[in-house]
Design a protein around this motif. Structure first.
Motif, PDB file in Angstrom:
ATOM      1  N   LEU A 137       0.835  -1.201   0.000  1.00  0.00           N
ATOM      2  CA  LEU A 137       0.000   0.000   0.000  1.00  0.00           C
ATOM      3  C   LEU A 137       0.873   1.256   0.000  1.00  0.00           C
ATOM      4  O   LEU A 137       0.608   2.201  -0.756  1.00  0.00           O
ATOM      5  N   PHE A 138       1.898   1.278   0.828  1.00  0.00           N
ATOM      6  CA  PHE A 138       2.785   2.428   0.907  1.00  0.00           C
ATOM      7  C   PHE A 138       3.441   2.713  -0.444  1.00  0.00           C
ATOM      8  O   PHE A 138       3.507   3.863  -0.886  1.00  0.00           O
ATOM      9  N   MET A 162      -6.986  10.108  -6.061  1.00  0.00           N
ATOM     10  CA  MET A 162      -7.532   9.930  -4.716  1.00  0.00           C
ATOM     11  C   MET A 162      -8.478   8.729  -4.681  1.00  0.00           C
ATOM     12  O   MET A 162      -8.473   7.958  -3.716  1.00  0.00           O
ATOM     13  N   ALA A 163      -9.271   8.543  -5.734  1.00  0.00           N
ATOM     14  CA  ALA A 163     -10.176   7.389  -5.794  1.00  0.00           C
ATOM     15  C   ALA A 163      -9.390   6.088  -5.815  1.00  0.00           C
ATOM     16  O   ALA A 163      -9.749   5.123  -5.133  1.00  0.00           O
ATOM     17  N   VAL A 164      -8.317   6.054  -6.592  1.00  0.00           N
ATOM     18  CA  VAL A 164      -7.471   4.859  -6.629  1.00  0.00           C
ATOM     19  C   VAL A 164      -6.860   4.612  -5.250  1.00  0.00           C
ATOM     20  O   VAL A 164      -6.816   3.469  -4.781  1.00  0.00           O
ATOM     21  N   ALA A 165      -6.424   5.658  -4.574  1.00  0.00           N
ATOM     22  CA  ALA A 165      -5.858   5.514  -3.236  1.00  0.00           C
ATOM     23  C   ALA A 165      -6.902   4.963  -2.259  1.00  0.00           C
ATOM     24  O   ALA A 165      -6.596   4.093  -1.434  1.00  0.00           O
ATOM     25  N   VAL A 190      -6.558   1.469  -0.228  1.00  0.00           N
ATOM     26  CA  VAL A 190      -6.656   1.401   1.237  1.00  0.00           C
ATOM     27  C   VAL A 190      -7.777   0.436   1.639  1.00  0.00           C
ATOM     28  O   VAL A 190      -7.621  -0.353   2.580  1.00  0.00           O
ATOM     29  N   ALA A 191      -8.885   0.450   0.909  1.00  0.00           N
ATOM     30  CA  ALA A 191      -9.987  -0.474   1.206  1.00  0.00           C
ATOM     31  C   ALA A 191      -9.548  -1.919   1.010  1.00  0.00           C
ATOM     32  O   ALA A 191      -9.838  -2.786   1.832  1.00  0.00           O
ATOM     33  N   VAL A 209     -18.266   1.541   2.080  1.00  0.00           N
ATOM     34  CA  VAL A 209     -17.746   2.817   2.576  1.00  0.00           C
ATOM     35  C   VAL A 209     -16.767   3.411   1.569  1.00  0.00           C
ATOM     36  O   VAL A 209     -16.794   4.616   1.286  1.00  0.00           O
ATOM     37  N   ALA A 210     -15.911   2.577   0.983  1.00  0.00           N
ATOM     38  CA  ALA A 210     -14.951   3.066  -0.015  1.00  0.00           C
ATOM     39  C   ALA A 210     -15.675   3.624  -1.236  1.00  0.00           C
ATOM     40  O   ALA A 210     -15.282   4.674  -1.766  1.00  0.00           O
TER      41      ALA A 210
END
Length: 185
Positions: free
Chosen positions: A14-15, A46-49, A53-54, A93-94
């Protein structure tokens, strides 16, 4: 040890993705010829991020559930229904966060989904009955994974899994039988 490594590997993955997305965002911001697309690119990154994260959250939660399930809920065995509910909740939620990133108002969408959901619910009554029966079976501990059951039609076997729509039995002849949860309940 392996399950702890999963958290580390997923966190590092993720990082690295977030660093790449940040670099792309900075690159788009610095490129003058991409000025008309900066807001859209920022929203897409931001959507991809959010999705990344999800995905990491789902994988981490599922590993934690597998690791600690018997300590938290000693009388209830883990089933695929639990996995489905956790995954659905996190990705819902994502999705709402992604829609917000693109400036879509969630309130009218939820209203439309509520009305449309009523129409769909009438069409999928059997599926919903099986879903709620599966939740009932799991929470009430009526039947557990590993129990031997005999149905009214004479079919008998060992419960191998309780899913969100059906329960799987293994018969004495080692064949697998799928039974809708509403019928089993």
């Amino acid at each position: 040890v392996y399950k702890r490594q999963v958290w580390v590997v997923e966190g590092l993955r993720l990082f690295s993705w977030l660093i790449l997305l940040h670099g792309l965002t900075v690159g788009v911001h610095l490129a003058e010829w991409l000025a008309p697309f900066q807001d859209t690119a920022r929203a897409v990154f931001m959507a991809v991020a959010i999705v990344l994260v999800a995905r990491t959250t789902v994988r981490g939660l599922l590993v934690s559930l597998q690791r600690h399930w018997h300590r938290w809920f000693p009388a209830i065995p883990p089933t695929t229904l639990i996995t489905f509910v956790v995954t659905l909740a996190v990705y819902t939620v994502a999705l709402l966060m992604v829609l917000h990133q693109f400036g879509l108002s969630i309130t009218p969408l939820l209203t439309a989904l509520g009305i449309g959901g009523l129409a769909v619910a009438l069409g999928v009554q059997d599926t919903l009955a099986n879903l709620f029966a599966g939740v009932s079976i799991t929470l009430a501990r009526l039947i557990r994974v590993g129990d031997f059951v005999r149905l009214e039609n004479g079919l008998e076997g060992t419960v191998r899994d309780i899913g969100w729509r059906y329960t799987t039995l293994e018969t004495i002849q080692h064949t697998w039988v799928v039974i809708p949860n509403a019928r089993l309940s």
